[in-house]
Design an enzyme around this catalytic site. Structure first.
Site, PDB file in Angstrom:
ATOM      1  N   ARG A 106       0.813  -1.241   0.000  1.00 31.42           N
ATOM      2  CA  ARG A 106       0.000   0.000   0.000  1.00 31.42           C
ATOM      3  C   ARG A 106       0.836   1.277   0.000  1.00 31.42           C
ATOM      4  O   ARG A 106       0.347   2.349   0.366  1.00 31.42           O
ATOM      5  CB  ARG A 106      -0.980   0.018   1.171  1.00 31.42           C
ATOM      6  CG  ARG A 106      -1.977  -1.111   1.136  1.00 31.42           C
ATOM      7  CD  ARG A 106      -3.185  -0.815   1.978  1.00 31.42           C
ATOM      8  NE  ARG A 106      -4.166  -1.863   1.799  1.00 31.42           N
ATOM      9  CZ  ARG A 106      -4.165  -2.979   2.503  1.00 31.42           C
ATOM     10  NH1 ARG A 106      -3.245  -3.179   3.423  1.00 31.42           N
ATOM     11  NH2 ARG A 106      -5.093  -3.893   2.285  1.00 31.42           N
ATOM     12  N   LYS A 128       3.354  11.958 -10.927  1.00 29.16           N
ATOM     13  CA  LYS A 128       2.568  11.003 -11.727  1.00 29.16           C
ATOM     14  C   LYS A 128       3.423   9.763 -11.948  1.00 29.16           C
ATOM     15  O   LYS A 128       4.599   9.862 -12.298  1.00 29.16           O
ATOM     16  CB  LYS A 128       2.241  11.579 -13.106  1.00 29.16           C
ATOM     17  CG  LYS A 128       1.040  12.474 -13.167  1.00 29.16           C
ATOM     18  CD  LYS A 128       0.814  12.821 -14.637  1.00 29.16           C
ATOM     19  CE  LYS A 128      -0.299  13.817 -14.825  1.00 29.16           C
ATOM     20  NZ  LYS A 128      -0.396  14.243 -16.233  1.00 29.16           N
ATOM     21  N   GLU A 170      10.523  18.621 -24.404  1.00 30.47           N
ATOM     22  CA  GLU A 170       9.789  18.947 -23.172  1.00 30.47           C
ATOM     23  C   GLU A 170      10.315  20.245 -22.551  1.00 30.47           C
ATOM     24  O   GLU A 170       9.575  20.975 -21.899  1.00 30.47           O
ATOM     25  CB  GLU A 170       9.886  17.791 -22.170  1.00 30.47           C
ATOM     26  CG  GLU A 170       9.256  16.477 -22.639  1.00 30.47           C
ATOM     27  CD  GLU A 170       7.717  16.468 -22.595  1.00 30.47           C
ATOM     28  OE1 GLU A 170       7.093  17.480 -22.233  1.00 30.47           O
ATOM     29  OE2 GLU A 170       7.147  15.412 -22.960  1.00 30.47           O
ATOM     30  N   LYS A 212       7.336  23.463 -13.916  1.00 24.82           N
ATOM     31  CA  LYS A 212       6.525  22.295 -13.554  1.00 24.82           C
ATOM     32  C   LYS A 212       6.145  22.320 -12.080  1.00 24.82           C
ATOM     33  O   LYS A 212       5.001  22.035 -11.717  1.00 24.82           O
ATOM     34  CB  LYS A 212       7.271  21.002 -13.912  1.00 24.82           C
ATOM     35  CG  LYS A 212       6.392  19.787 -13.682  1.00 24.82           C
ATOM     36  CD  LYS A 212       6.652  18.658 -14.607  1.00 24.82           C
ATOM     37  CE  LYS A 212       5.591  17.583 -14.415  1.00 24.82           C
ATOM     38  NZ  LYS A 212       5.811  16.388 -15.174  1.00 24.82           N
ATOM     39  N   GLU A 222      -4.300  17.366 -11.611  1.00 25.44           N
ATOM     40  CA  GLU A 222      -4.665  17.690 -12.999  1.00 25.44           C
ATOM     41  C   GLU A 222      -6.175  17.856 -13.190  1.00 25.44           C
ATOM     42  O   GLU A 222      -6.791  17.183 -14.029  1.00 25.44           O
ATOM     43  CB  GLU A 222      -4.113  16.633 -13.976  1.00 25.44           C
ATOM     44  CG  GLU A 222      -4.118  17.144 -15.407  1.00 25.44           C
ATOM     45  CD  GLU A 222      -3.426  16.217 -16.392  1.00 25.44           C
ATOM     46  OE1 GLU A 222      -2.282  15.821 -16.147  1.00 25.44           O
ATOM     47  OE2 GLU A 222      -4.062  15.896 -17.410  1.00 25.44           O
ATOM     48  N   ARG A 226      -2.786  21.941 -14.543  1.00 24.09           N
ATOM     49  CA  ARG A 226      -1.740  20.961 -14.900  1.00 24.09           C
ATOM     50  C   ARG A 226      -1.905  20.463 -16.332  1.00 24.09           C
ATOM     51  O   ARG A 226      -0.943  19.978 -16.948  1.00 24.09           O
ATOM     52  CB  ARG A 226      -1.741  19.797 -13.897  1.00 24.09           C
ATOM     53  CG  ARG A 226      -0.574  18.847 -14.140  1.00 24.09           C
ATOM     54  CD  ARG A 226      -0.356  17.841 -13.038  1.00 24.09           C
ATOM     55  NE  ARG A 226       0.792  17.011 -13.343  1.00 24.09           N
ATOM     56  CZ  ARG A 226       1.451  16.258 -12.468  1.00 24.09           C
ATOM     57  NH1 ARG A 226       1.059  16.222 -11.204  1.00 24.09           N
ATOM     58  NH2 ARG A 226       2.487  15.526 -12.827  1.00 24.09           N
ATOM     59  N   ASN A 230       0.382  19.253 -20.914  1.00 20.72           N
ATOM     60  CA  ASN A 230       0.125  18.309 -22.014  1.00 20.72           C
ATOM     61  C   ASN A 230       0.178  18.987 -23.382  1.00 20.72           C
ATOM     62  O   ASN A 230      -0.275  18.410 -24.377  1.00 20.72           O
ATOM     63  CB  ASN A 230      -1.252  17.641 -21.829  1.00 20.72           C
ATOM     64  CG  ASN A 230      -1.308  16.847 -20.542  1.00 20.72           C
ATOM     65  OD1 ASN A 230      -0.288  16.328 -20.090  1.00 20.72           O
ATOM     66  ND2 ASN A 230      -2.486  16.747 -19.940  1.00 20.72           N
ATOM     67  N   HIS A 233       0.611  17.047 -26.683  1.00 16.12           N
ATOM     68  CA  HIS A 233       0.621  15.616 -26.381  1.00 16.12           C
ATOM     69  C   HIS A 233      -0.536  14.831 -26.992  1.00 16.12           C
ATOM     70  O   HIS A 233      -0.425  13.613 -27.155  1.00 16.12           O
ATOM     71  CB  HIS A 233       0.670  15.381 -24.862  1.00 16.12           C
ATOM     72  CG  HIS A 233       2.060  15.536 -24.300  1.00 16.12           C
ATOM     73  ND1 HIS A 233       2.774  16.716 -24.409  1.00 16.12           N
ATOM     74  CD2 HIS A 233       2.888  14.669 -23.649  1.00 16.12           C
ATOM     75  CE1 HIS A 233       3.961  16.563 -23.844  1.00 16.12           C
ATOM     76  NE2 HIS A 233       4.055  15.331 -23.380  1.00 16.12           N
ATOM     77  N   HIS A 237       0.744  11.578 -28.781  1.00 14.52           N
ATOM     78  CA  HIS A 237       0.372  10.203 -28.441  1.00 14.52           C
ATOM     79  C   HIS A 237      -0.175   9.481 -29.676  1.00 14.52           C
ATOM     80  O   HIS A 237       0.084   8.288 -29.873  1.00 14.52           O
ATOM     81  CB  HIS A 237      -0.644  10.184 -27.299  1.00 14.52           C
ATOM     82  CG  HIS A 237      -0.013  10.493 -25.966  1.00 14.52           C
ATOM     83  ND1 HIS A 237      -0.687  11.089 -24.932  1.00 14.52           N
ATOM     84  CD2 HIS A 237       1.254  10.291 -25.512  1.00 14.52           C
ATOM     85  CE1 HIS A 237       0.141  11.244 -23.894  1.00 14.52           C
ATOM     86  NE2 HIS A 237       1.309  10.761 -24.228  1.00 14.52           N
ATOM     87  N   HIS A 248       9.222   9.847 -28.040  1.00 16.70           N
ATOM     88  CA  HIS A 248       8.226  10.713 -27.413  1.00 16.70           C
ATOM     89  C   HIS A 248       8.501  12.200 -27.682  1.00 16.70           C
ATOM     90  O   HIS A 248       7.609  12.944 -28.120  1.00 16.70           O
ATOM     91  CB  HIS A 248       8.172  10.439 -25.903  1.00 16.70           C
ATOM     92  CG  HIS A 248       7.163  11.276 -25.188  1.00 16.70           C
ATOM     93  ND1 HIS A 248       5.805  11.146 -25.406  1.00 16.70           N
ATOM     94  CD2 HIS A 248       7.304  12.285 -24.287  1.00 16.70           C
ATOM     95  CE1 HIS A 248       5.153  12.021 -24.644  1.00 16.70           C
ATOM     96  NE2 HIS A 248       6.038  12.725 -23.965  1.00 16.70           N
TER      97      HIS A 248
HETATM   98  N1  GLY Z   1       3.931  15.110 -18.029  1.00 15.84           N
HETATM   99  C1  GLY Z   1       2.811  15.895 -17.713  1.00 15.84           C
HETATM  100  C2  GLY Z   1       2.532  15.961 -16.270  1.00 15.84           C
HETATM  101  O1  GLY Z   1       3.312  15.515 -15.437  1.00 15.84           O
HETATM  102  O2  GLY Z   1       1.488  16.445 -15.915  1.00 15.84           O
END
Ligand code: GLY
Length: 339
Positions: A106, A128, A170, A212, A222, A226, A230, A233, A237, A248
């Site tokens: 957990r 993330k 990025e 960031k 998000e 946030r 993207n 993206h 994708h 990427h």
């Molecule tokens: N890579 C986008 C984010 O971390 O929200």
């Protein structure tokens, strides 16, 4: 140490030498390391005592099966709730092992050594983690902050140029979203200078991390701002799904350039700023032509409902250092991209 950032008092991001930073960051607890095999071969063992699990992961093996394998490895080593997991690798490794740490018993404590430019400016920062399911990117995962992220620009000298360039996409993305000064500094250098000038690189990484950390600090889960991270993206994708020709970052560069053009058509971005975006990406060596026809990419977006849902949140540059998020239907997005 060159700079440090504090994300909601839960995650600290350090830019500086790994050897100098790491000993002071590890907690007084048993540590198990998960280390990317290529990194281990190039740089030797991490300066930590304790077990190390070597991994070799790609987007194709960034899966629940790999998370389960890591859980088994931890179990076999007697890792318990007090164990600290130190993860060293690029975005695929930190995404997968971060998910394993967040779910083993957990959730156990963990920290990252980001070993690629893409990891240092984006993937390792912000909490993330996750894995792909049936080819859909990041369909299973959690939000869980690493206690620390070490970004050592010195580690990047051994990255193949193409992988380094992938991270630059990025970096440029962060500049377009919220740092006009960084964008202008990047306009003043070429690819090779950026690769070799470690002070310049450390400064650029720090600027992207600041963008960031600021955004994630305001919207970790998000639900709003946030989404700006993207930028480019949705199409990136689709490119990655339709073709293996681009990595990427290369796909993000194409997606970003296309979104800049769309933003001009939408009356949000001046043509001059759109040209600056394309010129910077071009000068850094990105091919901005989609590797498959645009119509094929739009078909992919239309079929990608599983990942995207009915409403797309499309990020559009509104200037250099400024962007906006527009909710729209797939049809609306198609219209915007086709012009
Ligand atoms: N890579 C986008 C984010 O971390 O929200």
């Amino acid at each position: 140490m060159k700079s440090a950032f504090n994300l909601q008092d839960r995650s600290r991001i350090y830019i500086g030498s790994l050897d100098e930073l790491l000993p002071g960051l590890l907690p007084d607890a048993r540590t198990v390391a998960v280390v990317d095999g290529t990194f281990a071969r190039l740089h030797g063992p991490l300066p930590v005592s304790g077990d190390a699990i070597e991994v070799s992961l790609t987007e194709r093996t960034k899966t629940l099966a790999s998370v389960e394998r890591l859980h088994r490895e931890l179990l076999a080593r007697g890792a318990d709730r007090a164990t600290f997991l130190l993860v060293a690798g690029g975005g695929v490794v930190t995404d997968t092992a971060g998910f394993a740490a967040a779910t083993y018993m957990r959730g156990i404590r963990f920290g990252y050594v980001a070993t690629t430019l893409l990891g240092q400016v984006d993937a390792a920062i912000g909490g993330k983690n996750g894995v792909n399911v049936d080819g859909y990117k990041n369909m299973a995962g959690t939000f869980a902050q690493p206690e620390f992220v070490v970004c050592d620009p010195g580690l990047l000298a051994s990255l193949p140029p193409r992988e380094f360039r992938s991270g630059l996409a990025e970096l440029v993305k962060a500049a377009i979203i919220a740092d006009a000064g960084l964008f202008a500094r990047l306009e003043g250098v070429d690819f090779e200078t950026l690769r070799r000038d470690s002070d310049l690189l450390a400064d650029a990484i720090a600027a992207a991390v600041r963008v960031k950390v600021d955004i994630v600090g305001r919207d970790e889960r998000e639900t709003g701002e946030r989404r700006k991270l993207n930028l480019g993206h949705t199409l990136a994708h689709a490119i990655e799904k339709c073709s293996s020709a681009m990595n990427h970052g290369e796909a993000v560069a194409v997606g970003t350039a296309l979104m800049a053009r769309a933003a001009v058509r939408a009356g949000l971005l001046g043509a001059g700023d759109c040209d600056r975006i394309a010129a910077l990406l071009g000068r850094l060596g990105f091919d901005l032509r989609p590797p498959v026809p645009l119509e094929r990419l739009l078909e992919e977006v239309a079929h990608d409902k599983k990942r995207l849902g009915d409403v797309l949140h499309i990020v559009l540059p509104a200037g250099i250092g400024d962007c906006t998020v527009r909710p729209m239907s797939v049809a609306g997005f198609e219209g915007l991209v086709r012009g």
